[in-house]
Structures are given as C-alpha cells and as structure tokens.
Write an enzyme that holds these catalytic residues in place. Structure first.
Site, PDB file in Angstrom:
ATOM      1  N   LEU A  38      -6.910  -5.428 -10.783  1.00 51.31           N
ATOM      2  CA  LEU A  38      -6.846  -5.144  -9.354  1.00 51.31           C
ATOM      3  C   LEU A  38      -7.670  -3.877  -9.095  1.00 51.31           C
ATOM      4  O   LEU A  38      -7.557  -2.899  -9.842  1.00 51.31           O
ATOM      5  CB  LEU A  38      -5.403  -4.913  -8.914  1.00 51.31           C
ATOM      6  CG  LEU A  38      -5.301  -4.719  -7.401  1.00 51.31           C
ATOM      7  CD1 LEU A  38      -5.450  -6.051  -6.673  1.00 51.31           C
ATOM      8  CD2 LEU A  38      -4.008  -4.048  -7.009  1.00 51.31           C
ATOM      9  N   GLU A  45      -5.224  -3.412 -17.455  1.00 49.52           N
ATOM     10  CA  GLU A  45      -4.526  -2.515 -16.537  1.00 49.52           C
ATOM     11  C   GLU A  45      -3.052  -2.563 -16.900  1.00 49.52           C
ATOM     12  O   GLU A  45      -2.728  -2.934 -18.027  1.00 49.52           O
ATOM     13  CB  GLU A  45      -4.793  -2.924 -15.085  1.00 49.52           C
ATOM     14  CG  GLU A  45      -4.407  -4.353 -14.761  1.00 49.52           C
ATOM     15  CD  GLU A  45      -4.622  -4.732 -13.299  1.00 49.52           C
ATOM     16  OE1 GLU A  45      -4.639  -3.858 -12.424  1.00 49.52           O
ATOM     17  OE2 GLU A  45      -4.743  -5.949 -13.036  1.00 49.52           O
ATOM     18  N   TYR A  79      -0.829  -9.618  -0.425  1.00 50.46           N
ATOM     19  CA  TYR A  79      -0.008  -8.514   0.069  1.00 50.46           C
ATOM     20  C   TYR A  79      -0.699  -7.184  -0.160  1.00 50.46           C
ATOM     21  O   TYR A  79      -1.714  -7.105  -0.873  1.00 50.46           O
ATOM     22  CB  TYR A  79       1.367  -8.526  -0.618  1.00 50.46           C
ATOM     23  CG  TYR A  79       1.354  -7.999  -2.035  1.00 50.46           C
ATOM     24  CD1 TYR A  79       0.796  -8.737  -3.078  1.00 50.46           C
ATOM     25  CD2 TYR A  79       1.873  -6.734  -2.339  1.00 50.46           C
ATOM     26  CE1 TYR A  79       0.770  -8.243  -4.375  1.00 50.46           C
ATOM     27  CE2 TYR A  79       1.853  -6.240  -3.633  1.00 50.46           C
ATOM     28  CZ  TYR A  79       1.302  -6.992  -4.641  1.00 50.46           C
ATOM     29  OH  TYR A  79       1.263  -6.498  -5.913  1.00 50.46           O
ATOM     30  N   LYS A 123      -5.101  -9.657  -4.671  1.00 52.04           N
ATOM     31  CA  LYS A 123      -3.730  -9.134  -4.680  1.00 52.04           C
ATOM     32  C   LYS A 123      -2.764 -10.201  -4.159  1.00 52.04           C
ATOM     33  O   LYS A 123      -2.218 -10.105  -3.062  1.00 52.04           O
ATOM     34  CB  LYS A 123      -3.665  -7.848  -3.841  1.00 52.04           C
ATOM     35  CG  LYS A 123      -2.493  -6.959  -4.189  1.00 52.04           C
ATOM     36  CD  LYS A 123      -2.696  -5.570  -3.638  1.00 52.04           C
ATOM     37  CE  LYS A 123      -1.444  -4.724  -3.671  1.00 52.04           C
ATOM     38  NZ  LYS A 123      -0.853  -4.569  -4.997  1.00 52.04           N
TER      39      LYS A 123
HETATM   40  N1  PMP Z   1      -2.836  -3.083 -10.743  1.00 49.64           N
HETATM   41  C1  PMP Z   1      -1.828  -3.884 -10.382  1.00 49.64           C
HETATM   42  C2  PMP Z   1      -1.583  -5.138 -11.145  1.00 49.64           C
HETATM   43  C3  PMP Z   1      -1.004  -3.530  -9.300  1.00 49.64           C
HETATM   44  O1  PMP Z   1       0.005  -4.331  -8.911  1.00 49.64           O
HETATM   45  C4  PMP Z   1      -1.232  -2.304  -8.625  1.00 49.64           C
HETATM   46  C5  PMP Z   1      -0.341  -1.858  -7.506  1.00 49.64           C
HETATM   47  N2  PMP Z   1      -0.497  -2.638  -6.367  1.00 49.64           N
HETATM   48  C6  PMP Z   1      -2.310  -1.507  -9.035  1.00 49.64           C
HETATM   49  C7  PMP Z   1      -3.094  -1.931 -10.108  1.00 49.64           C
HETATM   50  C8  PMP Z   1      -2.648  -0.229  -8.329  1.00 49.64           C
HETATM   51  O2  PMP Z   1      -3.259  -0.492  -7.091  1.00 49.64           O
HETATM   52  P1  PMP Z   1      -3.136   0.510  -5.886  1.00 49.64           P
HETATM   53  O3  PMP Z   1      -3.654   1.827  -6.361  1.00 49.64           O
HETATM   54  O4  PMP Z   1      -3.995  -0.083  -4.829  1.00 49.64           O
HETATM   55  O5  PMP Z   1      -1.699   0.564  -5.497  1.00 49.64           O
END
Ligand code: PMP
Length: 283
Positions: free
Chosen positions: A203, A179, A33, A147
């Site tokens: 991610l 994270e 997603y 993701k």
């Molecule tokens: N880490 C995780 C585990 C996440 O779910 C997200 C949000 N999708 C992020 C980091 C931040 O990613 P992004 O800046 O692409 O939204």
C-alpha cells in the site's frame, strides 16, 4: 457519544446505521476504504487520502457516483459535529447492493460510509522504548496498492502478532520484506534508509510518503529498494509508518533484538519531525 456516523450522506444513529445484506461490500469485499487522522482539529493530508481513494476506485472500475466533493464536505462536517479534536475518520465505499452475481451490476448506487471516532494516543512507552514484531508470509493477492476492504490476510497476520504478544506482523513475500499488516516498513543500515518501492506489492502509505519527505529534508540517504528478511534482522534500526501507527520503532523481531534494542537515532529524528508535522499540516 462514541462514534458519529454518516451513511450515504445522511447522519444516522449507530443503531440505524445499516446496509443491505446484498451489499457487495458484505458479499464480495467489493469496496475500498481510507482511514484519515485528525490532529487537534487539523486534517493530516485529507487531500492525499482522497486522491488515493479516487485512484483505487478507478482501479476497481468503481464510479464514485455520490461525488468526491460531497464526500469531502461530509467528512469535514462530520468531524466538526463530532467535537473530537483528535479523531480518526473511517471512509468506506462499496459498489452497493444487488442480487449476488460476480460481474458488476449495472444499476446500483454506491454505499458510502463515514465514521468519526475519538482517538486516544498510543502509550508513550511504545514510542520511547520501541515495540516487538513478528514476521509472517505475505499471503495476499498482488494488488496490495489498492486499499480494498478485503483484509482477511491482514487480519490473520495481525491476530498472529497479537497471539505472539507483538505489536505488528511484518510480511515477507518469498524472501523479500514487503510491508506490515497495517503499516509500511523501513529499515536503516549504516546510515542508509531502505523501504520497499511503491509498486503493486504494498500500500502506498500516506504516512510512508510523509516520512519520505522528512528523509529528503534531512538529507538522509534513501533507497526505495527491496531488502531481504535476512537484511531486516541485520538492520541497525527498523520502524513502521501508518496513519494510526504513526512512526513506530521496532526493537525486536521474532524474538531477535534489532540494533541496540532501543529506538535508533535516525528513527528518533524522523519521529520528532513527524510529530512536528502533525502539529502543522492541515490539508
Ligand atoms: N500498509 C497497509 C497494509 C495498511 O493497511 C496501512 C494502513 N492503512 C498502511 C500500509 C499505512 O498506510 P497509511 O500511512 O496511508 O495509513
């Protein structure tokens, strides 16, 4: 209207937006997603989200059989039709429906979904005063760069944060901060900015990358290096990044005050530059 939905390229009412009980997304979490932010009608790096989706699809051997161009057109059409100026676009692609067997079925078609919702900004005081976080063990698998919709460990972590009255749960794998449950983590110590390297344990956030560009433009000292939980507590500043989180200062972790207990100077400068970026980027 609360949400505008396209399922497999067709616009559908909320009540009719249904997928098979044997959809592999439902049975196995066999899907990926994206969440994309729209600011005043402008896409915030839709192109980068699409690239990440393509990469994720390759990593799970998922053929995006509907065509990526088709998806991009559908996203743009859906946002336009929604009339929402500030919106989130949820995109999910699964391997489709087939009798339940672990190995990939040969003749299924992807299920692909686009949901557009209006976004109300988070309370201004969160950004002005900072928010609280807790730390939790990172109990996820070791392919966090994909993701996938398999988010149970993230959901449990966020629920723990909620129950603790905190905004976010920060993961540590052993002693290393990776994270957070739905955002990336940065910390500042003596003017140096640290964040976990973009490997398989986090991610590769689109917002993280935008912030790395801001950091470089400001000539701040950046270290894409791991740091320990202990170092996190000794930090002068800590902040999160994410599509819906944006750049969010953290002032307390597990009840301990970080730095001066208020958003730090570097965090504030990055927040300011990030805000400006959301007022200009459209790609
Ligand atoms: N880490 C995780 C585990 C996440 O779910 C997200 C949000 N999708 C992020 C980091 C931040 O990613 P992004 O800046 O692409 O939204």
């Amino acid at each position: 209207m609360d949400a505008l939905i396209y399922l497999n390229g067709e616009k559908v009412d909320y009540e009719n937006a249904k997928v098979s009980v044997e959809d592999r997304g439902f049975l196995f979490g066999d899907g990926i997603y994206e969440v994309i932010r729209v600011y005043n009608g402008r896409f915030f790096y839709l192109n980068r989200h699409i690239e990440r989706l393509k990469k994720g699809a390759e990593q799970i051997y998922l053929d995006l059989d509907f065509g990526v161009e088709n998806l991009v057109e559908t996203i743009k059409k859906a946002v336009k039709e929604s009339g929402f100026k500030d919106a989130s676009v949820y995109v999910q692609v699964t391997r489709g429906a087939a009798p339940r067997q672990h190995a990939f079925p040969s003749n299924t078609k992807c299920t692909w979904l686009v949901i557009v919702r209006e976004v109300k900004p988070q309370p201004q005081e969160y950004y002005e005063n900072g928010v609280m976080a807790i730390t939790v063990p990172d109990e996820r698998w070791t392919r966090c760069n994909i993701k996938t919709v398999q988010l149970l460990a993230n959901c449990i972590a966020k629920e723990k944060a909620k129950r603790a009255g905190a905004y976010e749960a920060i993961f540590h794998r052993g002693d290393i901060i990776t994270e957070a449950s739905s955002s990336n983590v940065f910390m500042v110590k003596d003017g140096k900015i640290f964040t976990h390297p973009a490997n398989n344990l986090i991610l590769h956030g689109i917002t993280r990358y935008a912030v790395l560009e801001i950091i470089k433009n400001n000539n701040f000292e950046l270290y894409e290096e791991t740091f320990s939980k202990e170092k996190l507590f000794e930090a002068d500043e800590v902040f999160l990044t994410g599509t819906m989180t944006e750049v969010m200062p953290i002032v307390k972790i597990d009840g301990k005050i970080i730095g001066d207990g208020v958003p730090g100077k570097i965090t504030m400068k990055i927040m300011e530059d990030f805000r400006r970026l959301t007022e200009t980027i459209d790609c």
